[in-house]
Write a protein that holds these residues in place. Structure first.
Motif, short mmCIF file in Angstrom:
data_model
loop_
_atom_site.label_atom_id
_atom_site.label_comp_id
_atom_site.label_asym_id
_atom_site.label_seq_id
_atom_site.Cartn_x
_atom_site.Cartn_y
_atom_site.Cartn_z
N ILE A 32 -8.87 -34.79 -7.56
CA ILE A 32 -9.94 -34.64 -6.57
C ILE A 32 -9.95 -33.25 -5.96
N ASP A 33 -8.76 -32.77 -5.56
CA ASP A 33 -8.68 -31.45 -4.94
C ASP A 33 -9.15 -30.36 -5.88
N ASN A 34 -8.83 -30.50 -7.16
CA ASN A 34 -9.23 -29.49 -8.12
C ASN A 34 -10.75 -29.46 -8.31
N ILE A 35 -11.36 -30.64 -8.41
CA ILE A 35 -12.82 -30.71 -8.56
C ILE A 35 -13.51 -30.18 -7.32
N GLU A 36 -12.97 -30.50 -6.15
CA GLU A 36 -13.63 -30.11 -4.91
C GLU A 36 -13.45 -28.64 -4.56
N LYS A 37 -12.75 -27.90 -5.42
CA LYS A 37 -12.79 -26.45 -5.30
C LYS A 37 -14.18 -25.93 -5.68
N VAL A 38 -14.89 -26.76 -6.43
CA VAL A 38 -16.22 -26.38 -6.91
C VAL A 38 -17.31 -27.20 -6.24
N VAL A 39 -17.12 -28.54 -6.22
CA VAL A 39 -18.15 -29.44 -5.68
C VAL A 39 -17.48 -30.76 -5.34
N VAL A 40 -18.06 -31.50 -4.38
CA VAL A 40 -17.50 -32.78 -3.97
C VAL A 40 -17.60 -33.77 -5.12
N GLY A 41 -16.47 -34.45 -5.45
CA GLY A 41 -16.50 -35.32 -6.63
C GLY A 41 -15.58 -36.51 -6.58
N ARG A 75 -13.17 -29.98 -16.93
CA ARG A 75 -12.16 -28.92 -16.94
C ARG A 75 -10.89 -29.34 -16.22
N SER A 76 -10.99 -30.30 -15.32
CA SER A 76 -9.80 -30.72 -14.57
C SER A 76 -8.90 -31.62 -15.40
#
Length: 314
Positions: A20-29, A61-62
């Motif tokens: 979650i933290d990795n995705i939310e570097k770009v967008v909420v997911g 990508r995550s």
């Protein structure tokens, strides 16, 4: 926190949080991660430019897994999706050449711009997780998941997804416009490059598959299971709905509640988790009657009424 012991490269809650933290570097997911852990397909529906494709790419990508992108256009053929048998002159036999659907994460961009014939090619893949060609069944990868995007405006020349295909999507998500502060942060983050270009995988395919097994072991009490069924039944009997939740939707809501419980570090499902997941899982499966729709009654509002009327277990 007690969770079933399944071999995993890192603790289960840490794994989910890292993703979650990795995705939310770009967008909420967060809800996209719930779908991934439940082996559910995602329909991203929002206006252009809000980050639908970016969310799908960030999720892919995550995870250290293969991803293929399918740009849906009116000239797309079913064989362009599933693959085609090609005659080999050397062996004098037909050989199956897999299409882009043979991947872990398939991004179907602007799926409503494909013709119904092409859209239907995904039906078998999304439900049975295999492709049938010339009488031979080809299994898809275990991690297989469809992330489809579509715009709810500019519908000229598009083909709305039929109810049968909408029902195969685990969740329908809408990203929405960012707040003022969030949009300022977006400007700063993309001043030199897009954050997704620096995004690195944080979990492996094996870890996701192990997490899926753990999600299945999250306890669903009989009273909570009965609550889920009563919600689905209430949508089928609602006077303003022409189409209520299917048994597939009931199963999806139970899986989604288990997935959210897993992300929150719980070993059991509570009614509040069911209500949280009800909208993204059920709304796109509900169809209001023409008279109700003409009066401005939306599936969102009707589902809200259902959730208020169906009493949760104590």
């Amino acid at each position: 926190m007690h969770l079933p012991k399944v071999h995993c490269e890192r603790p289960p809650f840490v794994l989910a949080t890292s993703l979650i933290d990795n995705i939310e570097k770009v967008v909420v997911g967060k809800r996209a991660v719930v779908a991934l852990l439940c082996r559910g397909h995602i329909l991203l529906e929002d206006v252009p430019g809000t980050g639908k494709t970016t969310l799908a790419r960030a999720l892919a990508r995550s995870v250290a897994a293969d991803m293929k992108r399918l740009q849906c256009t009116p000239d797309l053929l079913p064989s362009d999706i599933t693959g085609v048998a090609i005659y080999n002159q050397k062996s004098s036999e037909f050989e199956f050449r897999p299409g882009p659907v043979f991947t872990n994460l398939l991004l179907a961009d602007e799926i409503n711009r494909a013709t119904p014939r092409a859209q239907s090619a995904l039906l078998e893949c999304m439900e049975e997780f295999h492709v049938s060609s010339d009488g031979v069944t080809h299994q898809l990868p275990k991690l297989f998941m469809v992330l489809a995007t579509q715009n709810p405006i500019d519908m000229a020349g598009t083909h709305p997804l039929p109810e049968a295909q909408l029902d195969r999507f685990f969740v329908r998500l809408s990203i929405g416009y960012p707040s003022l502060s969030e949009e300022v942060s977006i400007l700063a983050a993309q001043a030199r490059e897009h954050p997704i270009d620096r995004l690195q995988p944080v979990v492996s395919e094996a870890a996701v598959l192990a997490a899926r097994e753990q999600v299945k072991e999250i306890h669903l009490a009989p009273a909570v299971a009965d609550y889920i069924v009563r919600i689905s039944d209430a949508t089928r009997r609602h006077p303003d709905l022409r189409l209520g939740a299917s048994p597939r939707a009931t199963l999806a809501l139970a899986r989604g509640a288990r997935g959210l419980a897993y992300l929150r570090g719980r070993a059991y499902v509570t009614p509040d988790l069911v209500k949280t997941m009800a909208a993204p899982i059920l709304e796109h499966r509900l169809i209001a009657k023409p008279k109700a729709a003409a009066l401005g009654r939306s599936a969102h509002a009707i589902l809200g009424e259902v959730l208020d009327q169906v009493a949760p277990p104590v």
